[in-house]
Design an enzyme around this catalytic site. Sequence first.
Site, short mmCIF file in Angstrom:
data_model
loop_
_atom_site.label_atom_id
_atom_site.label_comp_id
_atom_site.label_asym_id
_atom_site.label_seq_id
_atom_site.Cartn_x
_atom_site.Cartn_y
_atom_site.Cartn_z
N ASP A 273 0.82 -1.16 -0.06
CA ASP A 273 0.02 0.06 0.04
C ASP A 273 0.97 1.38 0.18
OD1 ASP A 273 -2.28 1.45 0.21
OD2 ASP A 273 -2.27 1.51 2.43
N HIS A 278 5.05 5.24 -1.81
CA HIS A 278 5.42 6.70 -1.09
C HIS A 278 6.77 6.55 -0.51
CE1 HIS A 278 1.39 6.99 -1.70
NE2 HIS A 278 0.70 6.81 -0.70
C1 BG6 Z 1 -2.51 6.13 0.51
C2 BG6 Z 1 -3.12 4.66 1.11
O1 BG6 Z 1 -1.89 5.76 -0.50
O2 BG6 Z 1 -2.11 7.10 1.34
C3 BG6 Z 1 -3.83 4.80 2.60
O3 BG6 Z 1 -3.64 3.85 0.15
C4 BG6 Z 1 -3.22 6.06 3.32
O4 BG6 Z 1 -3.72 3.65 3.08
C5 BG6 Z 1 -3.04 7.23 2.67
O5 BG6 Z 1 -3.90 6.30 4.41
C6 BG6 Z 1 -2.29 8.23 3.57
O6 BG6 Z 1 -2.37 9.40 2.69
P1 BG6 Z 1 -1.79 10.76 3.41
O7 BG6 Z 1 -1.82 11.79 2.27
O8 BG6 Z 1 -3.07 11.02 4.36
O9 BG6 Z 1 -0.77 10.42 4.25
#
Ligand code: BG6
EC number: 1.1.1.49
Length: 528
Positions: A273, A278
């Site tokens: 995920d 990221h």
């Molecule tokens: C997404 C994931 O890419 O990023 C999620 O699939 C996660 O599980 C989300 O909650 C978090 O994004 P941010 O921008 O709130 O850190």
Amino acid sequence: MPTTDSAPAGQQANAHPQGVNPLLDPRDLRLPRIADPCVLVMFGITGDLARHKLLPAIYDLASRGLLSPSFSLVGVGRRDWSDEELRDYVEQAARSGARTPWRPAIWDQLAAGMRFVEFSSFEDDDAYAALSRVVAELDATRGTAGNRAFYLSIPPGWFPAVTERIARSGLVDEAAGSWRRVVIEKPFGHDRASARELDDLVGRIVRPDDVFRVDHYLGKETVQNILALRFANTMLEPLWNQRYVDHVQITMAEDIGIGTRAGYYDTIGSARDVIQNHLLQLLALTAMEEPTSMDAAAVRAEKEKVLASVVLERDGVLDLDLTTARGRYDSGFQGGLPVRGYLEEEGVGADSRTETYAAIRLEIANRRWAGVPFYLRAGKRLSRRVTEVAVVFKRPPFLPFEAAATAGVGANTVVLRIQPDEGITMRLASKVPGTQMELRDVSMDFGYGASFNEESPEAYERLILDALLGDAPLFPHQREVDLSWRILDPVIEHWAASGAPQGYRPGSWGPASARELLARDGRIWRRS
Ligand code: BG6
């Protein structure tokens, strides 16, 4: 309000086909980056991502004057909605999620270009024919000039059916002077092999340069600032290497559970995920060499080099039991409220072995980073929401102070605070005021809120705009995706053969095995 507010949107579009929207906020007039007139076709418009992020971002872009007045949005979905019902839905999403004020004139202009096409399924050939007609009608009536972007915010399982039919219906046939682009959301595959298959599918409908892979972290200001901090300054880069850096910790902690996303999450888990995309992108930006320019090709080339140098071995030995950890949240309390354990979440099978926490120790086999561990961790239902990159420096080789005076001194650390509380912290030792030489760590802080008056745009605003402009630097290339799976595939395979993840308490910092992972190296996680 300018008098043009009352003119029908179509007339405004004709009056300003390429130019500046007369309704826009004068503050944004200095921004030259206005997207071409185009039709954005959104598959998955009824999904959570569209409602919470994409549609508010589109309104915000319109309200900042960054979309052409001709911009048109076609929603595709399995509902029997009229155009009017789509508009109501988008209005609700924008009113509750947009960050810019509600401006009826902006909304009217945007809403005039909205159409809905009902799909009984993504295999409904007639619906693709109807979609073609709607897009042609928009080209003719709103001056969208044949430019089309297809935003596929749908599960990857549907990609073969959708891409094949988009191609067959002629929607992506080249037309002189106009463009066709495809925007895809992660997950980019399930592993290296499926990511390659997915790429082949998309490659059948558009050229590689016309595929925009969204990793929304790259749209965040604080993530873009990593390269600015490193390469627009002199102070840090000489120290940014194995001579001075002890180790790096990259953390993405969330305090929420999986909510209603079991259908997606249970087949994926934490590593797929967010680490595959990221966190490995954060690693690449933190560790890469200086690019020759900020062009997409130059930045991607450096990211690829560093991803290709990542190894899972610890001191040359591969033992994933020692260098990875995973966990799954138990039931308990968070923020004073009872919360369910992962296995009790709706839609999660009793025999699920999906991890909601993952930690991995990596090394980068190159001259700059040899021997410096990079620890990545991500998890749900942790103590608090925080994403950061902490570069922890070595202790000075000698301290000319009495041992007692430096007892309170840790390692110098540069913390890139990605979110929330966006900014940068430096931890340094300092003398405590008084008559004795006593030292303690202090923080020097830069906060976005305090230093800049302007609010940061949402990541999706930047990314949707860039995709419509055809600007690629903030989108990972397929080669980066491929290299990230190269790193992760062995870890996921190892976990698949290793039984269920270890439980951890909601509101904690994850499972005991994650602490042990660092303890083996004589280190501890920040904040734990
Ligand atoms: C997404 C994931 O890419 O990023 C999620 O699939 C996660 O599980 C989300 O909650 C978090 O994004 P941010 O921008 O709130 O850190």
